[in-house]
Design a protein around this motif. Structure first.
Motif, mmCIF file in Angstrom:
data_model
loop_
_atom_site.group_PDB
_atom_site.id
_atom_site.type_symbol
_atom_site.label_atom_id
_atom_site.label_comp_id
_atom_site.label_asym_id
_atom_site.label_seq_id
_atom_site.Cartn_x
_atom_site.Cartn_y
_atom_site.Cartn_z
ATOM 1 N N GLY A 163 40.778 44.807 22.801
ATOM 2 C CA GLY A 163 40.628 45.824 23.829
ATOM 3 C C GLY A 163 41.693 46.893 23.710
ATOM 4 O O GLY A 163 42.026 47.355 22.611
ATOM 5 N N ASN A 164 42.254 47.269 24.850
ATOM 6 C CA ASN A 164 43.308 48.281 24.832
ATOM 7 C C ASN A 164 44.528 47.831 24.041
ATOM 8 O O ASN A 164 45.254 48.657 23.477
ATOM 9 C CB ASN A 164 43.724 48.646 26.266
ATOM 10 C CG ASN A 164 42.915 49.803 26.820
ATOM 11 O OD1 ASN A 164 42.445 50.658 26.078
ATOM 12 N ND2 ASN A 164 42.762 49.838 28.141
ATOM 13 N N ALA A 165 44.765 46.519 23.980
ATOM 14 C CA ALA A 165 45.895 46.007 23.212
ATOM 15 C C ALA A 165 45.682 46.182 21.712
ATOM 16 O O ALA A 165 46.631 46.073 20.929
ATOM 17 C CB ALA A 165 46.120 44.527 23.535
ATOM 18 N N SER A 166 44.434 46.444 21.309
ATOM 19 C CA SER A 166 44.135 46.717 19.906
ATOM 20 C C SER A 166 43.916 48.198 19.648
ATOM 21 O O SER A 166 44.204 48.693 18.559
ATOM 22 C CB SER A 166 42.890 45.940 19.473
ATOM 23 O OG SER A 166 42.595 46.157 18.115
ATOM 24 N N TRP A 194 45.678 57.201 27.763
ATOM 25 C CA TRP A 194 45.711 56.848 29.183
ATOM 26 C C TRP A 194 44.905 55.564 29.324
ATOM 27 O O TRP A 194 43.687 55.578 29.455
ATOM 28 C CB TRP A 194 45.113 57.967 30.029
ATOM 29 C CG TRP A 194 45.715 59.330 29.779
ATOM 30 C CD1 TRP A 194 46.929 59.604 29.213
ATOM 31 C CD2 TRP A 194 45.121 60.603 30.063
ATOM 32 N NE1 TRP A 194 47.128 60.960 29.136
ATOM 33 C CE2 TRP A 194 46.038 61.602 29.654
ATOM 34 C CE3 TRP A 194 43.907 60.991 30.641
ATOM 35 C CZ2 TRP A 194 45.770 62.963 29.799
ATOM 36 C CZ3 TRP A 194 43.637 62.350 30.775
ATOM 37 C CH2 TRP A 194 44.560 63.320 30.366
ATOM 38 N N ALA A 195 45.598 54.445 29.254
ATOM 39 C CA ALA A 195 44.925 53.145 29.208
ATOM 40 C C ALA A 195 44.634 52.620 30.613
ATOM 41 O O ALA A 195 45.537 52.499 31.438
ATOM 42 C CB ALA A 195 45.781 52.139 28.445
ATOM 43 N N ASN A 234 39.976 38.564 16.149
ATOM 44 C CA ASN A 234 39.411 39.461 17.149
ATOM 45 C C ASN A 234 40.205 40.759 17.166
ATOM 46 O O ASN A 234 41.376 40.794 16.798
ATOM 47 C CB ASN A 234 39.443 38.810 18.529
ATOM 48 C CG ASN A 234 38.529 37.611 18.627
ATOM 49 O OD1 ASN A 234 38.825 36.546 18.108
ATOM 50 N ND2 ASN A 234 37.411 37.768 19.301
ATOM 51 N N GLY A 235 39.566 41.821 17.624
ATOM 52 C CA GLY A 235 40.271 43.082 17.817
ATOM 53 C C GLY A 235 40.037 44.129 16.750
ATOM 54 O O GLY A 235 40.323 45.308 16.968
ATOM 55 N N ALA A 236 39.490 43.722 15.580
ATOM 56 C CA ALA A 236 39.274 44.705 14.517
ATOM 57 C C ALA A 236 38.229 45.736 14.930
ATOM 58 O O ALA A 236 38.368 46.928 14.646
ATOM 59 C CB ALA A 236 38.858 44.005 13.225
ATOM 60 N N GLY A 237 37.182 45.286 15.613
ATOM 61 C CA GLY A 237 36.154 46.214 16.070
ATOM 62 C C GLY A 237 36.678 47.211 17.082
ATOM 63 O O GLY A 237 36.300 48.391 17.069
ATOM 64 N N ASP A 238 37.569 46.749 17.967
ATOM 65 C CA ASP A 238 38.170 47.646 18.955
ATOM 66 C C ASP A 238 39.020 48.703 18.267
ATOM 67 O O ASP A 238 39.015 49.880 18.654
ATOM 68 C CB ASP A 238 39.035 46.850 19.936
ATOM 69 C CG ASP A 238 38.265 45.747 20.634
ATOM 70 O OD1 ASP A 238 37.106 45.986 21.014
ATOM 71 O OD2 ASP A 238 38.814 44.646 20.793
ATOM 72 N N ALA A 239 39.743 48.290 17.233
ATOM 73 C CA ALA A 239 40.607 49.229 16.508
ATOM 74 C C ALA A 239 39.791 50.256 15.742
ATOM 75 O O ALA A 239 40.103 51.454 15.768
ATOM 76 C CB ALA A 239 41.524 48.465 15.550
ATOM 77 N N ILE A 240 38.723 49.810 15.068
ATOM 78 C CA ILE A 240 37.964 50.765 14.253
ATOM 79 C C ILE A 240 37.203 51.750 15.132
ATOM 80 O O ILE A 240 37.065 52.925 14.798
ATOM 81 C CB ILE A 240 37.025 50.044 13.269
ATOM 82 C CG1 ILE A 240 36.630 51.022 12.155
ATOM 83 C CG2 ILE A 240 35.787 49.482 13.960
ATOM 84 C CD1 ILE A 240 36.033 50.359 10.941
#
Length: 282
Positions: A16-19, A32-33, A215-221
């Motif tokens: 999510g925002n952490a990624s 602005w998270a 987890n998190g790669a999709g959020d980053a890309i």
């Protein structure tokens, strides 16, 4: 640039925002998270603590940002994991506020619904909200293969079907659709495909398949693609830059044997990827 990012957050790890937030900040953008949930860790561990925030809480935080008079400077809104369908309406309200203040602002919806092999992993009502409400409102949409099938109702049995399904998304509202984690019968066993379509054309990109499951790669890309698209307005360039960065981070993660994506340790990959992959026109 200034990007309003409304999605989940974890204290430990990166989803999510952490990624999404740190890669954007590392590139020099203000984020602005606004967090839709606050969990101890991602749910893939099977146990976690925390809570899903209410739609009212999301609206209150967004209104507080608007009170600062900064929405005319908002270049884009990014959304991801929503927690519950009611939060989606609060997100669309934030998108409307941003676009009223700045007609050039764009909305990128990462329609987090599920994944191949896992099925749907969000709460009831969220998949339907993504399909019927968020998708038509989005300028950019970034589904994975499972989500592409759900959003379109089409089976992605080969690459041609994937491209047709992605193009059909453009008929629903978005101007750009990025399909991540695409594996079809034409995809060799040691690689993974990505596909982006827009009104101007279609491009694909292939990277080596790494021995890593995080987890998190999709959020980053999704975040990186959106930021690079906002800057360049080139789907091909945005795909090349985002895919190259995430590949570099995942390679470092695999080499370290980490269960969590190395967002911080491999941060130089966001600025200067160690390997460049080029998107090919179709």
């Amino acid at each position: 640039m200034n990007i309003l990012s409304i999605q989940s957050h974890v204290a430990y790890g990166h989803v999510g925002n952490a990624s999404a937030a740190f890669p954007l900040q590392r590139l020099g953008h203000e984020v602005w998270a606004v967090n839709t949930v606050q969990f101890s860790n991602h749910t893939g561990y099977g146990a976690w603590r925390g809570e899903v925030f209410s739609a009212a809480a999301i609206r209150e935080v967004v209104e507080g940002i608007q009170d600062r008079g900064v929405f005319p400077k908002c270049d884009g809104v990014l959304s991801g994991y929503m927690g519950e369908a009611a939060i989606g309406e609060a997100i669309l309200d934030a998108v409307a506020r941003a676009k009223r203040a700045n007609a050039g602002a764009l909305y990128c919806c990462d329609p987090v619904i599920g994944d191949v092999g896992r099925g749907v992993f969000v709460r009831p009502g969220v998949p339907e909200f993504m399909r019927d409400r968020a998708l038509p409102a989005a300028d950019v949409v970034t589904p994975n293969q499972f989500e592409l099938e759900f959003l379109t109702g089409a089976r992605v049995e080969d690459f041609r079907a994937a491209m047709a399904a992605a193009r059909s998304l453009l008929d629903r509202g978005p101007r750009v659709a990025l399909v991540t984690s695409l594996i079809t019968p034409e995809t060799p066993a040691d690689v993974i495909d990505m596909l982006v379509v827009s009104e101007d054309g279609a491009w694909s990109l292939r990277t080596p398949l790494l021995p890593v499951s995080v987890n998190g790669a999709g959020d980053a890309i999704a975040a990186l693609f959106f930021a690079h698209y906002l800057e360049t307005r080139s789907p091909a360039e945005a795909l090349s830059k985002a895919a190259s960065s995430v590949y570099g981070v995942l390679k470092a993660t695999a080499e370290a044997g980490s269960r969590e994506i190395l967002t911080v340790a491999a941060q130089q990959e966001f600025v200067s990827p160690s390997r460049r992959f080029e998107a090919s026109p179709l």
